[in-house]
Design an enzyme around this catalytic site. Structure first.
Site, PDB file in Angstrom:
ATOM      1  CG  ASP A 215      -1.870  -1.033   1.018  1.00 23.15           C
ATOM      2  OD1 ASP A 215      -2.459  -1.381   0.090  1.00 23.15           O
ATOM      3  OD2 ASP A 215      -2.613  -1.678   2.167  1.00 23.15           O
TER       4      ASP A 215
ATOM      5  CG  ASP B 247      -6.591  -1.328  -1.517  1.00 20.67           C
ATOM      6  OD1 ASP B 247      -7.193  -2.608  -1.595  1.00 20.67           O
ATOM      7  OD2 ASP B 247      -5.938  -0.941  -0.561  1.00 20.67           O
TER       8      ASP B 247
END
Length: 171
Positions: free
Chosen positions: A120, A138
Site C-alpha cells: 500500500d 483498493d
C-alpha cells in the site's frame, strides 16, 4: 444473432490489474519500507505492507488469513466473471463495476500470494490523523462497489417509475 455479453468488460479488469501491480512494483523499487514522500499538504506516498485486508483487517493473526483472502478473491472473482457472462453488454454500469472489482481483487491476491502481504502507498491525512494507506486495487474495488450501489439505486428508481406509468395506464 446472439447479444454480446458483459465479458467484453474484462479489459477494464486487465487495466486495473496491470496498473496496480506496476505502481506497486515502482514503489517497492524506489522506496524503503515506511519511507514517505510528501506530495501535498494532506497526501504522502508511503510504502507500507498490509498483512490483512482493507484497513489492515485481520493483519495481527498468525498467517491463516493470507490463504483465506486468496481463496476469497478467487471465489468472488469467479462469481463476478459468471455474472459478466450472464449480463448483456448494454448493462454498462454493472459490468464496469464487476470488472473493476475483479481487477482489484486479483491484483491484491497476486501481491498477497507472491509477497505474503499487499503493498500500500497512498497515505491521506489531516493533522495527526491518517486514513488507512491503500493502493490502486483498493481504489478499483471501491469504485466498483460505488458503481454497484449507483446501479442498484438507478434500477430501483426505474422500477418505481415503471409502476407509476403502469398505474396511470390503468386509470
Amino acid at each position: 444473432m446472439s447479444k454480446k455479453s458483459g465479458l467484453s468488460f474484462l479489459w477494464l479488469s486487465a487495466v486495473a490489474f496491470v496498473v496496480d501491480l506496476l505502481t506497486k512494483y515502482i514503489v517497492v523499487q524506489k522506496f524503503d519500507l515506511y519511507e514517505s514522500v510528501n506530495v501535498l499538504p494532506v497526501f504522502n506516498l508511503t510504502y507500507v505492507r498490509n498483512y490483512g485486508a482493507a484497513f489492515s483487517f485481520l493483519a495481527d493473526h498468525s498467517g491463516w488469513q493470507q490463504y483465506f483472502f486468496i481463496l476469497l478473491a478467487l471465489a468472488i472473482s469467479g462469481m463476478l466473471v459468471y455474472f459478466l457472462a450472464k449480463n448483456n453488454a448494454e448493462q454498462k454500469i454493472q459490468n464496469s463495476a464487476y470488472a473493476l472489482i475483479i481487477g482489484g481483487a486479483l491484483a491484491n491476491m497476486v501481491d498477497r500470494a507472491y509477497n505474503g502481504f499487499v503493498v500500500d502507498f497512498f497515505d491521506f491525512y489531516w493533522d495527526i490523523y491518517h486514513y488507512p494507506v491503500f493502493n490502486i486495487a483498493d481504489i478499483a474495488i471501491c469504485i466498483g462497489a460505488g458503481l454497484l450501489a449507483l446501479d442498484a439505486f438507478k434500477s430501483e428508481k426505474k422500477k418505481v417509475q415503471d409502476k407509476q406509468v403502469e398505474k396511470c395506464g390503468q386509470k
